[in-house]
Enzyme design. Sequence first.
Site, short mmCIF file in Angstrom:
data_model
loop_
_atom_site.label_atom_id
_atom_site.label_comp_id
_atom_site.label_asym_id
_atom_site.label_seq_id
_atom_site.Cartn_x
_atom_site.Cartn_y
_atom_site.Cartn_z
N ASP A 274 2.01 -1.41 -4.63
CA ASP A 274 1.32 -1.14 -4.99
C ASP A 274 0.76 -1.47 -6.58
O ASP A 274 1.76 -1.34 -7.39
CB ASP A 274 1.29 0.04 -5.00
CG ASP A 274 -0.17 0.68 -4.33
OD1 ASP A 274 -1.41 1.15 -5.32
OD2 ASP A 274 -0.35 1.61 -3.37
N GLY B 47 -5.57 2.40 -6.31
CA GLY B 47 -6.16 2.75 -5.76
C GLY B 47 -7.23 1.23 -4.92
O GLY B 47 -7.22 0.03 -5.18
N HIS C 138 -8.41 -2.07 1.91
CA HIS C 138 -9.43 -2.76 3.35
C HIS C 138 -9.90 -3.70 3.01
O HIS C 138 -11.08 -4.25 4.11
CB HIS C 138 -9.92 -1.43 4.29
CG HIS C 138 -8.79 -1.05 4.62
ND1 HIS C 138 -8.56 0.56 5.06
CD2 HIS C 138 -7.39 -0.75 4.76
CE1 HIS C 138 -7.64 1.21 5.22
NE2 HIS C 138 -6.79 0.38 5.35
N GLY D 215 0.62 -1.52 0.54
CA GLY D 215 0.01 0.19 -0.04
C GLY D 215 0.54 1.11 -0.06
O GLY D 215 1.03 1.49 1.25
N SER E 295 -0.69 -7.41 -5.06
CA SER E 295 -0.19 -8.02 -3.99
C SER E 295 -0.27 -9.32 -3.97
O SER E 295 1.05 -9.73 -3.23
CB SER E 295 -0.97 -7.11 -2.96
OG SER E 295 -0.15 -8.10 -1.36
#
Length: 214
Positions: free
Chosen positions: A68, A72, A141, A43, A121
């Site tokens: 990342d 977003g 999240h 992130g 990731s």
Amino acid sequence: MSRAHDLLAFADGVKGFMPTREGRALYNNARAMGPGGTWLEVGAWCGKSAVYLGAAALERGAVVYSLDHHHGSEENQRGWEHFDDDLVDAHDGRLNTLPTWQRTIADARLEEVVIGLIGPSVVVAAHFAQPLDLVFIDGGHAHDVAWADFHAWAPKVVAGGLLAIHDVFPDPAKGGRPPYEIYLAALASDDFTEVAHEGSLRVLRRTTSRPQRG
Ligand code: SAH
Ligand code: MG
């Protein structure tokens, strides 16, 4: 003024999701690590936490991978709480934080210390065998995303290494559950012990030997 002082002041002003006190706590915990480590954050966004970590890495002779896909998280997309129109790429209408991230790291003169890893990731993790002295989880999240990051990266933390997790909110009124859940899972595993807490930042240390290779 010292280089560290300048870098922290610079980091405080970078666009992002890292409150000053938490960024500085991240820096303080990271700089207490042994020399020459390999660190990784999940992130990156515009490079704010990467500069806090980079400032510590510079002092310790460590390297920070800043990972990342740069498009977003769910909560950063149009219509959501953390949307930022300035970061939309006119080419395809998607968010693209990579140019801003690159500018941040260049302006901080940390290009030899903070190394970008661009991609999803879990895909990167599956091909990343290097044990890590510090992992900072600050990615998406959503439930599946946060758990995938935890399962992908926590096993790579060496004995004595740090696992830092951001956006840990025990009170559901303050924020989403998944980062808190993975924090609880890390503690419940008995592999990790909490060593620091600042705002929503929790820092854990691996107190058992690594259960598996990455
Ligand atoms: N640490 C940053 C904030 C990170 S915001 C700061 O200091 O400001 C969360 C980031 O996680 C976003 O940039 C998003 O693109 C990234 N992200 C979310 N899910 C991801 C995934 N599966 N793989 C890679 N990056 C992801
Ligand atoms: Mg965060």
